[in-house]
Design a protein around this motif. Structure first.
Motif, short mmCIF file in Angstrom:
data_model
loop_
_atom_site.label_atom_id
_atom_site.label_comp_id
_atom_site.label_asym_id
_atom_site.label_seq_id
_atom_site.Cartn_x
_atom_site.Cartn_y
_atom_site.Cartn_z
N ARG A 1 39.70 44.67 43.76
CA ARG A 1 38.60 44.12 44.85
C ARG A 1 37.35 44.92 44.57
NH1 ARG A 1 37.94 45.13 50.85
NH2 ARG A 1 36.08 43.72 51.44
N ILE A 2 36.19 44.15 44.11
CA ILE A 2 34.97 44.66 44.11
C ILE A 2 34.24 44.29 45.17
CG2 ILE A 2 32.85 44.95 42.89
CD1 ILE A 2 35.42 45.75 41.18
N VAL B 1 27.39 51.25 38.61
CA VAL B 1 28.16 50.55 37.53
C VAL B 1 29.64 50.64 37.83
CG1 VAL B 1 28.37 50.14 35.31
CG2 VAL B 1 25.99 50.67 36.17
N SER B 2 30.20 49.64 37.75
CA SER B 2 31.63 49.72 37.63
C SER B 2 32.31 48.57 36.49
CB SER B 2 32.28 49.52 39.12
OG SER B 2 32.34 48.21 39.44
N ASN B 3 33.20 49.38 35.77
CA ASN B 3 33.96 48.44 34.83
C ASN B 3 35.62 48.51 34.97
OD1 ASN B 3 31.47 47.97 33.04
ND2 ASN B 3 31.48 49.98 32.89
N GLU B 4 36.07 47.39 34.92
CA GLU B 4 37.44 47.58 34.99
C GLU B 4 38.12 46.66 34.34
OE1 GLU B 4 40.08 47.48 39.35
OE2 GLU B 4 38.35 47.00 39.46
N LEU B 5 39.33 47.24 33.63
CA LEU B 5 40.13 46.23 32.71
C LEU B 5 41.47 46.79 32.86
CD1 LEU B 5 40.72 44.58 30.33
CD2 LEU B 5 40.30 46.53 28.88
N TYR B 6 42.52 45.90 33.25
CA TYR B 6 43.94 46.20 33.38
C TYR B 6 44.69 44.94 32.40
CZ TYR B 6 43.89 49.66 37.24
OH TYR B 6 43.75 50.85 37.92
N ASN C 1 49.36 47.46 40.72
CA ASN C 1 48.11 47.97 40.95
C ASN C 1 47.12 47.54 41.86
OD1 ASN C 1 48.09 50.25 38.70
ND2 ASN C 1 48.87 48.96 37.43
N HIS C 2 46.75 48.09 42.69
CA HIS C 2 46.00 47.48 43.98
C HIS C 2 44.51 48.45 43.73
CE1 HIS C 2 45.10 45.54 47.70
NE2 HIS C 2 44.00 46.78 47.88
N THR C 3 43.50 47.91 43.52
CA THR C 3 42.39 48.66 43.38
C THR C 3 41.27 48.33 44.23
OG1 THR C 3 41.33 47.38 41.71
CG2 THR C 3 42.88 49.09 40.93
N LEU C 4 40.24 48.96 44.59
CA LEU C 4 39.06 48.79 45.31
C LEU C 4 37.94 49.55 44.92
CD1 LEU C 4 37.25 47.48 47.80
CD2 LEU C 4 38.33 49.02 49.29
N VAL C 5 37.19 49.02 44.39
CA VAL C 5 35.60 49.49 44.28
C VAL C 5 34.68 49.39 44.94
CG1 VAL C 5 33.91 50.30 42.38
CG2 VAL C 5 36.20 49.70 41.77
N GLN D 1 45.29 38.89 41.38
CA GLN D 1 44.19 38.57 42.32
C GLN D 1 43.04 39.35 42.17
OE1 GLN D 1 45.53 39.34 46.48
NE2 GLN D 1 44.49 37.43 47.24
N PRO D 2 42.10 38.90 41.36
CA PRO D 2 40.89 39.40 41.21
C PRO D 2 39.86 39.23 42.24
CG PRO D 2 41.07 37.94 39.55
CD PRO D 2 42.35 37.96 40.19
N MET D 3 39.01 39.96 42.97
CA MET D 3 38.10 39.61 44.18
C MET D 3 36.64 40.08 43.97
SD MET D 3 40.91 40.27 46.97
CE MET D 3 41.80 41.51 46.17
N LEU D 4 35.86 39.27 44.24
CA LEU D 4 34.54 40.11 44.54
C LEU D 4 33.95 39.60 45.80
CD1 LEU D 4 32.55 38.79 41.28
CD2 LEU D 4 33.16 41.12 41.93
N GLU D 5 33.40 40.53 46.62
CA GLU D 5 32.86 40.33 47.70
C GLU D 5 31.62 41.00 47.80
OE1 GLU D 5 33.96 41.46 52.64
OE2 GLU D 5 35.67 41.85 50.81
N ILE D 6 30.43 40.03 47.85
CA ILE D 6 29.19 40.81 47.68
C ILE D 6 28.47 40.22 48.78
CG2 ILE D 6 27.13 40.22 45.97
CD1 ILE D 6 29.02 39.35 43.82
N TYR D 7 27.51 41.12 49.26
CA TYR D 7 26.59 41.00 50.49
C TYR D 7 25.27 41.41 50.07
CZ TYR D 7 30.82 40.69 52.99
OH TYR D 7 31.99 40.17 53.32
#
Length: 472
Positions: A356-357, A336-341, A324-328, A386-392
């Protein structure tokens, strides 16, 4: 050039046949997608987006395709006997990639609701379908703003929107697709009944299926959809599926996906969600039984105060593979986003999750939570996370985390001390672990049935797809 060459040659030889069995709107994007696919080729394992899935190997075999649109002699009711108990649904069938028109629900939805073949809808409502078809994919591939921000990695400047790039599987689907499903819920219409779509794979020879789904909710509209995937014959199936969802201002969608196929099935599904202001979309997918599955989910939060919920559960054993590959993509403020796998892997199963958020520069006051929890019941099962946060943006509330573990020995010991067998204790721990995802299902009859099915799955009673397990 790898396994993509046979699909390039297929398209070149069968271009007119593809158009003849389809319609003008689907055909309009076909050549552009072909050029894109020629340029991209199938992704290799070194690609960050596909590092855990061998796409080349999956597409190597020579599959048959029903490009001449031959009628498949199957009565869906012979393999699907009833609805989910206690849940009244609007029941539709897609046989391979063709919308089944012979046995439609006795009571059709009113209020301007459209649920039909994508090909037929494009011919009957060309302006409506043409407005949306392919547009969610284009939005996912289009960077926002100037690519001036980023970071320096190994002395090289990497722009922040680098991964907004075309996807080879989506391009392949677009160039080969001939039909699928169209769902339209007009402005301010609430669909009281759940729309249940049964995807049936059936063939006497190894078969490739390319299916397209387009779902549009007008402003303030509300709907619930349940998709169930089943493979009826003991042959190799390869499915590409592209789903585009448009949730306009203030609309609400619950989309449930249940895969229960067999070990010879390969499934590549790409889901693109476009959300306007104050919309809420909840996605809940459960892989109960499969062979080889790769799901990609892209959510574009393009309107303020939009809410996206992504929930996924995976149960795999033997040599099953689930990726499973996700991008929000938070593009605007106050979303608002909530993600649980959650994964439960047994024997030699392989699981992968990359979530990836992306919070863009102007997306202030974003709230996001991402969790991936995994249970490997054997030492030979493998999980890659591989959970990822990319915040600008600088005014956000974002968290993410991942865990990979084995069955709790203390809990097993505790239960065995109270007379519970070892196998039963393991089953109870697995069931409790994945239950958190199932509890996110708002439809009570479906939630109860899924709890029952998961227990049967852990007991080894769902080892093949015979009819609809949802109803037995």
């Amino acid at each position: 050039m790898g396994s993509e060459q046979q699909y390039i040659e297929l398209f070149q030889q069968c271009r007119q046949m593809l158009a003849k069995g389809s319609c003008a709107i689907l055909d309009a994007l076909r050549d552009e997608a072909f050029a894109e696919f020629q340029q991209l080729g199938f992704p290799e394992r070194k690609s960050e987006r596909y590092k855990y899935t061998d796409v080349q190997k999956a597409f190597e075999p020579d599959y048959g395709l029903n490009l001449n649109r031959l009628d498949i002699p199957v009565n869906p009711y012979d393999v699907f006997k009833c609805d989910v108990p206690n849940m009244s649904t609007l029941l539709y069938f897609i046989v391979n990639d063709a919308f089944h028109t012979k046995d439609l629900p006795k009571i059709l939805p009113g209020d301007g609701v459209i649920i039909t073949s994508l090909k037929e809808a494009a011919q009957t409502y060309p302006e409506l379908v043409g407005k949306y078809y392919g547009q969610a994919v284009k939005q996912a591939e289009t960077p926002v703003g100037e690519q001036q921000e980023g970071q320096v990695i190994d002395g090289e400047f990497v722009p922040m929107h680098k991964n907004n790039e075309p996807d080879a599987i989506t391009a392949l689907n677009t160039m080969l697709v001939q039909d699928g499903l169209f769902v339209y819920i007009p402005k301010d219409v609430t669909l009281d009944k759940t729309v249940q779509v049964i995807n049936i794979l059936t063939s006497k020879v190894d078969l490739m299926v390319n299916r397209r789904v387009l779902i549009v909710l007008g402003e303030g509209a509300k709907a619930k959809l349940l998709f169930c995937d089943h493979a009826m014959d003991d042959v190799d199936f390869l499915t590409t599926q592209v789903v585009e969802v448009f949730a306009e201002k203030g609309s609400s969608l619950e989309l449930y996906e249940l895969e229960e196929t067999h070990m010879k099935n390969k499934r590549f599904s790409n889901l693109y969600v476009q959300q306007d202001a104050e919309s809420e979309v909840s996605l809940n997918s459960l892989t109960l039984h499969n062979g080889f599955t790769r799901n990609m989910t892209y959510v574009n939060l393009a309107g303020q105060k939009a809410v996206a919920n992504l929930y996924g559960g995976v149960i795999a054993d033997k040599t099953q593979h689930v990726d499973n590959h996700t991008l929000v993509d938070h593009r605007v403020p106050e979303c608002v986003s909530n993600e649980l796998y959650k994964y439960v892997l047994d024997e030699e199963a392989v699981g992968a999750f990359a979530g990836r958020i992306l919070v863009r520069k102007d997306a202030q006051k974003t709230e996001s939570q991402e969790t991936n929890a995994n249970l490997c019941a054997t030492k030979t099962a493998h999980m890659y996370t591989q959970p990822m946060l990319e915040i600008y943006a600088d005014d956000v509330k974002c968290n993410h985390g991942a865990t990979v573990g084995q069955l709790n020995e203390q809990a097993l010991f505790y239960m065995r001390q109270r007379g519970i067998s070892l196998e039963e204790a393991k089953l109870l721990l697995k069931f409790a672990f994945v239950g958190e995802v199932i509890d996110k299902v708002d439809l009570e009859p479906l939630r109860d049935r899924l709890h029952y099915l998961v227990e049967k799955r852990f007991r080894g009673e769902l080892n093949k797809c015979v009819g609809c397990k949802l109803c037995k």
